[in-house]
Design a protein around this motif. Sequence first.
Motif, short mmCIF file in Angstrom:
data_model
loop_
_atom_site.label_atom_id
_atom_site.label_comp_id
_atom_site.label_asym_id
_atom_site.label_seq_id
_atom_site.Cartn_x
_atom_site.Cartn_y
_atom_site.Cartn_z
N GLY A 173 0.60 -1.24 0.01
CA GLY A 173 0.05 -0.10 -0.03
C GLY A 173 0.76 1.40 -0.19
O GLY A 173 0.65 2.17 -0.78
N PHE A 174 1.96 1.31 0.79
CA PHE A 174 2.89 2.29 0.71
C PHE A 174 3.31 2.68 -0.67
O PHE A 174 3.31 3.89 -1.24
N MET A 175 3.90 1.65 -1.49
CA MET A 175 4.33 1.78 -2.81
C MET A 175 3.18 2.22 -3.92
O MET A 175 3.61 2.87 -4.54
N THR A 176 2.14 1.70 -3.53
CA THR A 176 0.68 2.07 -4.47
C THR A 176 0.58 3.78 -4.35
O THR A 176 0.18 4.42 -5.04
N GLN A 177 0.58 4.03 -2.91
CA GLN A 177 0.59 5.47 -2.75
C GLN A 177 1.59 6.21 -3.45
O GLN A 177 1.37 7.42 -4.04
N LEU A 178 2.77 5.86 -3.63
CA LEU A 178 3.90 6.42 -4.02
C LEU A 178 3.55 6.62 -5.62
O LEU A 178 3.80 7.63 -6.39
N LEU A 179 3.22 5.60 -6.32
CA LEU A 179 3.00 5.62 -7.79
C LEU A 179 1.64 6.44 -8.06
O LEU A 179 1.52 6.93 -9.23
N GLN A 180 0.96 6.78 -7.16
CA GLN A 180 -0.34 7.60 -7.19
C GLN A 180 0.16 9.15 -6.93
O GLN A 180 -0.53 9.95 -7.04
N GLY A 181 1.34 9.25 -6.80
CA GLY A 181 2.07 10.57 -6.31
C GLY A 181 1.78 11.18 -5.26
O GLY A 181 2.09 12.50 -5.01
N ARG A 182 1.25 10.17 -4.31
CA ARG A 182 1.23 10.96 -2.99
C ARG A 182 2.64 10.77 -2.05
O ARG A 182 3.63 10.01 -2.47
N SER A 183 2.93 11.35 -1.10
CA SER A 183 4.32 11.44 -0.54
C SER A 183 4.13 10.24 0.90
O SER A 183 3.15 10.45 1.67
N VAL A 184 4.89 9.49 0.97
CA VAL A 184 5.30 8.50 2.03
C VAL A 184 6.49 8.55 2.41
O VAL A 184 7.40 8.38 1.75
N PRO A 185 6.70 9.12 3.76
CA PRO A 185 8.04 8.94 4.43
C PRO A 185 8.69 7.81 4.45
O PRO A 185 8.05 6.84 4.54
N PRO A 186 10.00 7.59 4.22
CA PRO A 186 10.54 6.34 4.23
C PRO A 186 10.40 5.57 5.70
O PRO A 186 10.86 4.57 5.82
N THR A 187 10.40 6.69 6.78
CA THR A 187 10.19 5.86 7.91
C THR A 187 8.75 5.50 8.41
O THR A 187 8.47 5.41 9.66
N ALA A 188 8.03 5.56 7.34
CA ALA A 188 6.65 5.09 7.66
C ALA A 188 6.33 3.91 8.45
O ALA A 188 7.06 2.92 7.84
N ARG A 189 5.65 3.64 9.41
CA ARG A 189 5.69 2.36 10.17
C ARG A 189 4.46 1.62 9.79
O ARG A 189 3.51 2.05 9.22
#
Length: 321
Positions: free
Chosen positions: A242-258
Amino acid sequence: MSTFQSWAQVRDAFLASTRVFLADLGHGLLAVGHNSLAVLGLAVLSAAFVVGGRADVRGTLEAQALDWLLQRQESRTTDAGDLFDQGDLSAVDRATAVDPSELSRQQAVVAQWLSRRYRVAPEPVARLVQESWSLGRRVGVDPTLILAIVAIESSFNPFAQSSVGAQGLMQVMTRVHDDKYEAFGGNHAAFDPLTNLRVGVQVLKDCIATAGSIEGGLRHYVGAANLTDDGGYAFKVMSEQGFMTQLLQGRSVPPTARLPVPPVATAQNGVTVDAAAPTSPTADVRVPAGKAAVKPAAPSKPAKPAKIAGHDAATKLALAQ
């Protein structure tokens, strides 16, 4: 006759005798050498006829001669002082790495995020991302799902091994799936990143086909197909995806997201339902289909690699005994 003349005659006679002896010795040695060379030539000629008539002997001699010549060549060009200067000309070709600039925009975004999140070099991660996209297209599996499994299983450590023998990036049970490594040269190929990725994707595809769904396939993959609980494995993988899906949708996901805490299954009126985990307003996480909407809990350590991957529950129970 004086004494001086007598000694002169003796000297001349000695010198003449010496010259005759040396001449005779030289002629004798020349004759012996000539005869010896003639015999040696006949022997070599005979051996050549014998060897020429036997292809197996000729091939063996040619191979030995070639090895000797190669060793001589190496000894002339390499010594102990410049071993590190010459290097291995094929090392770059063997390296599992690629320049992230060669990736597509979507692939590059995922590769850079994974590199920062798991503190690994971007070049090898870029190669794994590139391979995941290629494998995903070929087998019909979302490449972000493949990368999410790698993240949860091994944190992108190609030499990882669990206590029950799951090995490599995707923690495939090498002993169980040794037949799949035969095409790559044997079980040691499990520690080659690309080989492990390809075998792991093949196992994952079979698990999904058997279960009929992605979540069920993940339960099969981790060896919990016949168990009531997979320890939250499928939830963790799908959350990481889901984190990577958000990235591909142009959303910002911090690398430290738990990763969120998996929901706890409880029984209400005889029906098993998923209770939401403790909520936290710090992150927005996609929830796998079929799960109750949950928000992530307070930050925790990244998930550790799963203990068992790529085999059924019967194998898991047998290994645990």
